[in-house]
Design an enzyme around this catalytic site. Structure first.
Site, PDB file in Angstrom:
ATOM      1  CB  SER A 107      -0.997   0.143   1.183  1.00 26.81           C
ATOM      2  OG  SER A 107      -1.926   0.913   1.054  1.00 26.81           O
ATOM      3  CG  ASN A 108      -0.421   4.563  -1.614  1.00 24.06           C
ATOM      4  OD1 ASN A 108      -1.000   5.599  -1.053  1.00 24.06           O
ATOM      5  ND2 ASN A 108      -0.645   3.847  -2.656  1.00 24.06           N
ATOM      6  CG  HIS A 109       3.245   6.953   3.443  1.00 28.40           C
ATOM      7  ND1 HIS A 109       3.080   6.102   4.954  1.00 28.40           N
ATOM      8  CD2 HIS A 109       4.509   6.513   3.231  1.00 28.40           C
ATOM      9  CE1 HIS A 109       4.179   5.458   5.094  1.00 28.40           C
ATOM     10  NE2 HIS A 109       5.007   5.898   4.210  1.00 28.40           N
TER      11      HIS A 109
END
Ligand code: C5P
Length: 307
Positions: A107-109
């Site tokens: 995933s990512n931020h």
């Protein structure tokens, strides 16, 4: 386009609210649209102009002043009138989560703050909004239909299921890759064994899919470009590659503090050029974008896909 009469869909009551100078209920306003000058609508009855200046005009004047008054003007002009009433909008927001196994993911931020704020702003201006959101900590915006998904595949399916829309804003930070073969059981560590190889496969590009020419294409498709270097040049290139109409470019380098932060500095890239917007709260970026979308959709001609 300039100084062409625009037939508005506003009621007489709403028009008299807009035209505070003459309080007449004419349903024709003149659109002033050149990028180098004042944009806005002028009342046919009294010719008073309800205007705000383009970013290019401001830069030309080199005032250097933050254009709060422009934001306020747009807000006053558009929020009251709900100019997106009868329009349908689709917004993607947040990160996607790509399963590696039942407990691990890629995933990512992305916080979803900007995308959610855009969905809220479009609804505030009267649009019927579907928000397709990845896993985020921010609350569902009021008055918006929220579809919660995890993966990019699910996000694409939800967007297509949302049906025909007038505007699509793809603000989600979609993972570029997913696990090619997600494991159905937790991958176990084996003492002394090398770490398992993770084979990746590309995710579908939702923005490019929605931008494809055809009868179902939204009138206006807006993408985001989150870049850490060569921001504007990469975003201009992205607009052409993805086939969308506008790109909102924002700097997501750690120094800019965009991911998870409250403020954003963006550039609006369209066929007409690049507009540098001042640093604003994400809610204000959203409202300003929603106002611009309302003006674009009020234009009598269809927006053409990026050449
Ligand atoms: O290619 P890149 O991720 O930089 O493009 C960013 C823009 O494309 C954003 O608007 C994002 O929501 C959209 N996008 C998408 N589907 C992908 C990748 C990006 O809709 N698979």
């Amino acid at each position: 386009m300039e100084n062409q009469p625009v037939i508005t869909k506003m009621s007489a009551r709403q028009q008299s609210e807009i035209c505070q100078s003459c309080h007449k209920g004419s349903n024709q306003f003149f659109w002033h649209g050149g990028v180098h000058e004042t944009r806005g609508l002028s009342c046919v009855s009294c010719h008073s102009v309800h205007a705000f200046k383009s970013e290019k005009a401001q830069l030309k004047e080199k005032t250097g002043a933050a254009p709060e008054e422009i934001v306020v003007a747009i807000e006053t002009l558009l929020t009251k009138e709900r100019p997106l009433a009868g329009k349908r909008a689709l917004v993607t927001s947040g990160p996607t989560r790509e399963a590696i196994d039942p407990v691990r993911y890629i995933s990512n931020h992305s916080s979803g703050k900007q995308g959610h704020a855009i969905a809220a702003a479009l609804a505030r201006l009267g649009a019927e909004v579907t928000l397709v959101s990845g896993p985020v900590g921010v609350a569902d915006p009021a008055g918006v239909r929220v579809v919660k998904i995890d993966s990019a595949d699910e996000m694409l399916a939800a967007c297509l299921k949302a049906g025909a829309v007038d505007v699509a804003v793809c603000a989600a930070a979609v993972a570029d890759w997913k696990a090619a073969k997600p494991a159905s059981a937790k991958i176990k560590k084996k003492p002394g064994a090398a770490p398992p190889a993770l084979e990746l496969a590309p995710n579908p590009d939702i923005l490019a899919t929605l931008s494809r020419p055809g009868p179902k294409r939204p009138v206006l498709v807006v993408g985001f470009a989150a870049e850490t270097e060569n921001l504007v040049a990469n975003a201009i290139d992205k607009r052409t590659r993805k086939g969308c109409d506008w790109i909102i470019a924002n700097d997501v380098s750690t120094a800019a503090g965009t991911f998870g932060g409250e403020r954003n500095t963006v550039h609006l890239i369209s066929a007409e050029g690049v507009e540098d917007w001042p640093t604003m709260a994400k809610d204000d970026v959203a409202l300003r974008l929603a106002g611009r979308i309302a003006l674009q959709l009020a234009r009598p001609r269809r927006v053409v896909a990026a050449e």
